[in-house]
Write a protein that holds these residues in place. Structure first.
Motif, mmCIF file in Angstrom:
data_model
loop_
_atom_site.group_PDB
_atom_site.id
_atom_site.type_symbol
_atom_site.label_atom_id
_atom_site.label_comp_id
_atom_site.label_asym_id
_atom_site.label_seq_id
_atom_site.Cartn_x
_atom_site.Cartn_y
_atom_site.Cartn_z
ATOM 1 N N VAL A 98 63.899 60.090 43.486
ATOM 2 C CA VAL A 98 63.270 59.168 44.446
ATOM 3 C C VAL A 98 61.751 59.276 44.348
ATOM 4 O O VAL A 98 61.047 58.277 44.297
ATOM 5 N N GLY A 99 61.249 60.511 44.301
ATOM 6 C CA GLY A 99 59.801 60.716 44.188
ATOM 7 C C GLY A 99 59.231 60.144 42.905
ATOM 8 O O GLY A 99 58.172 59.511 42.915
ATOM 9 N N ASP A 100 59.942 60.331 41.786
ATOM 10 C CA ASP A 100 59.488 59.775 40.502
ATOM 11 C C ASP A 100 59.464 58.261 40.548
ATOM 12 O O ASP A 100 58.530 57.616 40.063
ATOM 13 N N SER A 101 60.494 57.696 41.134
ATOM 14 C CA SER A 101 60.570 56.243 41.236
ATOM 15 C C SER A 101 59.443 55.696 42.104
ATOM 16 O O SER A 101 58.803 54.693 41.764
ATOM 17 N N LEU A 102 59.166 56.356 43.194
ATOM 18 C CA LEU A 102 58.092 55.935 44.091
ATOM 19 C C LEU A 102 56.734 56.014 43.391
ATOM 20 O O LEU A 102 55.908 55.106 43.507
ATOM 21 N N ARG A 103 56.516 57.076 42.626
ATOM 22 C CA ARG A 103 55.264 57.225 41.876
ATOM 23 C C ARG A 103 55.103 56.099 40.851
ATOM 24 O O ARG A 103 54.043 55.510 40.708
ATOM 25 N N LYS A 104 56.201 55.768 40.159
ATOM 26 C CA LYS A 104 56.142 54.687 39.167
ATOM 27 C C LYS A 104 55.887 53.336 39.827
ATOM 28 O O LYS A 104 55.203 52.480 39.267
ATOM 29 N N LEU A 105 56.435 53.142 41.022
ATOM 30 C CA LEU A 105 56.164 51.903 41.752
ATOM 31 C C LEU A 105 54.678 51.805 42.099
ATOM 32 O O LEU A 105 54.071 50.745 41.956
ATOM 33 N N GLU A 106 54.099 52.903 42.552
ATOM 34 C CA GLU A 106 52.672 52.912 42.884
ATOM 35 C C GLU A 106 51.821 52.531 41.680
ATOM 36 O O GLU A 106 50.805 51.868 41.814
ATOM 37 N N GLU A 107 52.249 52.954 40.498
ATOM 38 C CA GLU A 107 51.496 52.672 39.272
ATOM 39 C C GLU A 107 51.714 51.250 38.775
ATOM 40 O O GLU A 107 50.871 50.721 38.056
ATOM 41 N N SER A 108 52.830 50.638 39.134
ATOM 42 C CA SER A 108 53.222 49.369 38.529
ATOM 43 C C SER A 108 53.082 48.134 39.413
ATOM 44 O O SER A 108 52.772 47.058 38.916
ATOM 45 N N LEU A 109 53.383 48.272 40.690
ATOM 46 C CA LEU A 109 53.422 47.089 41.552
ATOM 47 C C LEU A 109 52.020 46.616 41.906
ATOM 48 O O LEU A 109 51.102 47.414 42.036
ATOM 49 N N HIS A 110 51.890 45.333 42.050
ATOM 50 C CA HIS A 110 50.576 44.724 42.253
ATOM 51 C C HIS A 110 50.175 44.555 43.714
ATOM 52 O O HIS A 110 49.006 44.407 44.008
ATOM 53 N N TYR A 111 51.145 44.535 44.605
ATOM 54 C CA TYR A 111 50.830 44.306 46.013
ATOM 55 C C TYR A 111 51.197 45.493 46.909
ATOM 56 O O TYR A 111 51.111 45.403 48.121
ATOM 57 N N LEU A 112 51.618 46.582 46.310
ATOM 58 C CA LEU A 112 51.985 47.782 47.059
ATOM 59 C C LEU A 112 50.728 48.589 47.381
ATOM 60 O O LEU A 112 49.889 48.809 46.518
ATOM 61 N N HIS A 113 50.630 49.011 48.624
ATOM 62 C CA HIS A 113 49.475 49.795 49.072
ATOM 63 C C HIS A 113 49.962 51.067 49.746
ATOM 64 O O HIS A 113 51.082 51.126 50.253
ATOM 65 N N ARG A 114 49.098 52.069 49.774
ATOM 66 C CA ARG A 114 49.383 53.306 50.501
ATOM 67 C C ARG A 114 48.137 53.694 51.275
ATOM 68 O O ARG A 114 47.046 53.775 50.719
ATOM 69 N N ARG A 115 48.330 53.927 52.554
ATOM 70 C CA ARG A 115 47.230 54.362 53.428
ATOM 71 C C ARG A 115 47.796 55.380 54.406
ATOM 72 O O ARG A 115 48.828 55.139 55.023
ATOM 73 N N ASP A 116 47.125 56.505 54.523
ATOM 74 C CA ASP A 116 47.561 57.580 55.423
ATOM 75 C C ASP A 116 49.027 57.959 55.178
ATOM 76 O O ASP A 116 49.814 58.102 56.113
ATOM 77 N N ASN A 117 49.386 58.075 53.894
ATOM 78 C CA ASN A 117 50.747 58.448 53.479
ATOM 79 C C ASN A 117 51.818 57.477 53.963
ATOM 80 O O ASN A 117 52.970 57.850 54.154
ATOM 81 N N ARG A 118 51.423 56.232 54.169
ATOM 82 C CA ARG A 118 52.363 55.183 54.552
ATOM 83 C C ARG A 118 52.282 54.080 53.500
ATOM 84 O O ARG A 118 51.201 53.650 53.126
ATOM 85 N N TYR A 119 53.443 53.640 53.052
ATOM 86 C CA TYR A 119 53.525 52.585 52.032
ATOM 87 C C TYR A 119 53.782 51.252 52.706
ATOM 88 O O TYR A 119 54.564 51.165 53.645
ATOM 89 N N PHE A 120 53.133 50.204 52.189
ATOM 90 C CA PHE A 120 53.359 48.857 52.716
ATOM 91 C C PHE A 120 52.937 47.827 51.680
ATOM 92 O O PHE A 120 52.166 48.110 50.767
ATOM 93 N N PHE A 121 53.485 46.633 51.818
ATOM 94 C CA PHE A 121 53.082 45.511 50.980
ATOM 95 C C PHE A 121 52.093 44.664 51.760
ATOM 96 O O PHE A 121 52.169 44.548 52.978
ATOM 97 N N SER A 122 51.175 44.079 51.015
ATOM 98 C CA SER A 122 50.173 43.193 51.593
ATOM 99 C C SER A 122 49.981 42.022 50.642
ATOM 100 O O SER A 122 50.327 42.111 49.457
#
Length: 186
Positions: A98-122
């Motif tokens: 799950v952690g590896d997948s989440l890391r790869k999403l952070e590297e790949s997705l264009h609208y995914l953001h992370r702020r204060d350890n919270r993930y969200f789309f914008s």
């Protein structure tokens, strides 16, 4: 049924959701999750074979997307990694996967953001998208041309230091000498 099981690729479900949250998120869904480029699915295809069928990346992206609208005007917008694990949990699933997948999403997705350890789309592009667009407009020829311009500006086209011209078209253009030479090969 887990939150990650919501089929955002299903046209009626996607349209119903977009009517509630706003049509501006249609491009976010199409690009990153379902209905177009679907970068989350690309991440799933790159996973080890035993994990591909679980659709971890697509499931995580779906969970993040659906959590992106809770507390949308507050600092609590989005979802933590711990909460995401609950949204995708299946027996025998490794937390590392799950952690590896989440890391790869952070590297790949264009609208995914992370702020204060919270993930969200914008609807705002993240840095991954800006880099991808910048790379798309740059060719190797353009890079080589910029290097040539910079060297010529610094050294000059006819260099007294080198005793020869820059960018000789053939080996015959480089004189045989016993003096010290400077050679730059790109």
């Amino acid at each position: 049924i887990r939150l990650s099981d919501v089929p955002l690729g299903h046209r009626e479900i996607r349209q119903s959701l977009l009517s509630c949250i706003g049509r501006e998120y249609e491009s976010v869904l199409a690009c990153d999750i379902a209905g177009g480029h679907e970068f989350a699915r690309h991440v799933d295809r790159q996973m080890p074979e035993e994990l591909r069928g679980l659709r971890l990346a697509e499931g995580l992206a779906t969970c993040i997307f659906l959590h992106s609208f809770s507390g949308a005007h507050k600092a609590e917008r989005g979802v933590t990694a711990a909460r995401l694990r609950l949204g995708i949990l299946v027996p025998g699933l490794s937390p590392t996967a799950v952690g590896d997948s989440l890391r790869k999403l952070e590297e790949s997705l264009h609208y995914l953001h992370r702020r204060d350890n919270r993930y969200f789309f914008s609807t705002e592009l993240n840095l991954n998208r800006a880099i991808a667009e910048a790379r798309a407009g740059i060719t190797l020829e353009a890079i080589s041309e910029e290097i040539q311009k910079a060297l010529e500006k610094r050294v000059g086209r006819e260099s007294p230091i080198l005793g020869s011209e820059l960018w000789p078209e053939s080996p015959e253009k480089v004189p045989e000498q016993r003096d010290h030479h400077v050679l730059v090969v790109l």
